[in-house]
Enzyme design. Sequence first.
Site, PDB file in Angstrom:
ATOM      1  N   CYS A 165       0.804  -1.230   0.000  1.00 33.13           N
ATOM      2  CA  CYS A 165       0.000   0.000   0.000  1.00 33.13           C
ATOM      3  C   CYS A 165       0.833   1.274   0.000  1.00 33.13           C
ATOM      4  O   CYS A 165       0.317   2.357  -0.274  1.00 33.13           O
ATOM      5  CB  CYS A 165      -0.925   0.022   1.220  1.00 33.13           C
ATOM      6  SG  CYS A 165      -1.789  -1.530   1.518  1.00 33.13           S
ATOM      7  N   HIS A 303      -4.395   7.513   5.101  1.00 36.70           N
ATOM      8  CA  HIS A 303      -4.363   6.184   4.467  1.00 36.70           C
ATOM      9  C   HIS A 303      -5.692   5.477   4.749  1.00 36.70           C
ATOM     10  O   HIS A 303      -6.357   5.013   3.829  1.00 36.70           O
ATOM     11  CB  HIS A 303      -3.191   5.371   4.996  1.00 36.70           C
ATOM     12  CG  HIS A 303      -3.049   4.039   4.347  1.00 36.70           C
ATOM     13  ND1 HIS A 303      -2.862   3.894   2.989  1.00 36.70           N
ATOM     14  CD2 HIS A 303      -3.078   2.776   4.858  1.00 36.70           C
ATOM     15  CE1 HIS A 303      -2.772   2.608   2.689  1.00 36.70           C
ATOM     16  NE2 HIS A 303      -2.908   1.912   3.802  1.00 36.70           N
ATOM     17  N   HIS A 337      -9.708   0.402  -1.907  1.00 39.66           N
ATOM     18  CA  HIS A 337      -8.255   0.483  -1.750  1.00 39.66           C
ATOM     19  C   HIS A 337      -7.597  -0.013  -3.034  1.00 39.66           C
ATOM     20  O   HIS A 337      -7.607  -1.212  -3.323  1.00 39.66           O
ATOM     21  CB  HIS A 337      -7.835  -0.367  -0.555  1.00 39.66           C
ATOM     22  CG  HIS A 337      -6.396  -0.211  -0.171  1.00 39.66           C
ATOM     23  ND1 HIS A 337      -5.482   0.466  -0.941  1.00 39.66           N
ATOM     24  CD2 HIS A 337      -5.707  -0.656   0.923  1.00 39.66           C
ATOM     25  CE1 HIS A 337      -4.301   0.434  -0.351  1.00 39.66           C
ATOM     26  NE2 HIS A 337      -4.420  -0.232   0.779  1.00 39.66           N
TER      27      HIS A 337
END
Length: 411
Positions: A165, A303, A337
């Site tokens: 990520c 995030h 995501h």
Amino acid sequence: MRLRRVVITGQGAISPFGCGVEPLMEGLLAGRSAVRVLPELEGVGGLRTRVGARAAGVDPRRIERRFRRSMSPMSVFATLASEEALAQAGLGAEERGDGRTGVAIGATVGSTVTNEAFFADYFRDRSLERMKSTIFFQIMNHSCAANVAQALGITGRLLAPSAACSTGCQAVGYGYEMIAFGRQERMLCGGADEFHPLTAATFDVFNAGTTGYNDRPEGTPRPFDRDRDGVVCAEGGGVLLLEELETARRRGAPILAEVVGFATVADPESIANPNRQAMERCMSLALEDAGLEPAEVDYLNAHATATVQGDVAESEAIAALFGERVPVSSLKGHMGHTMAASGALELTATVEMLRRGVLVPTRNLERIDPACAVVNHLQGGPVEAPLEVAVKNNFALGGVNSTIIVRRYAA
């Protein structure tokens, strides 16, 4: 030594909202959800989640066949996003091939889609006779960076970070450092990932994937919300063209924002669990790199993947540095995501917020988790605000934390 100033002169996006930065911003500002029930998840035994977000409107045929043959979907995403960024920046073939333009584009892993197709065929009779010569170029870990360089004629440095990520954020940060230290004049930076059921399965096995909203996909993910239950996996590609300021000014390039700080740190405490102290240290180092105080930050793009532990740790880290003053939001409630692409796609949206003077709130944040209520969460509709400095966080499995800081360009 005196570091050179680094600016953003082009941006490109392939997202669940469509092809281009404008469809991305239209979806975010309208508060839409790109999350859908995905039929391909229903046939996977033991997989509980049924939702995800696929890239929309992608036509691989826009890329010449001689280049497209070595591309999996993620390389297609990266190439199309790169083309948009270059077009916005007005960077031609001569400059791309002069050795002073490089690439830093990463992915989480090589193409899982291609790997599955190959092994499904191979295990029929354990024969290689049907294997195409281009398959390796789709599954190698630097496939996105290599394919972008091949298709666009880029001859400078090539870097392919792979940090889950944090990949897209790290790619931009490393590109920023290369230019600041005079190693390159320009860098195409970002990340891309393609959806596969095994991506969703990874988070499901960790008990970190959403499972409670299969009948209402638009209700998940829910960053910072009391009723969040995990990650929604998505796909896409985000690329930004970074350029040395004087080089950009000499050729009359549009200057969208300035990159002023970057930090990335490792957290050895746990390979899986988030660590508030590491997150705080990462943001603090990025501020130090930018020469800024927390009070000078106007917005923080979190995030915040809607996991129970991650959202709390990030909230506490933000509160420790910024208190409740700085507005905070996550964009994952809108589009899920996008993995390696998330840092670059969300940074692109953050730059657009700075330019437009408007903040996008966190979608699906209806009842803030008391454990996350220590910061100033944006809820409801878009908010107009004068903005100068924004912080972008990305925190990854493996204990990899990264933060980028951007500022409105001021001559």
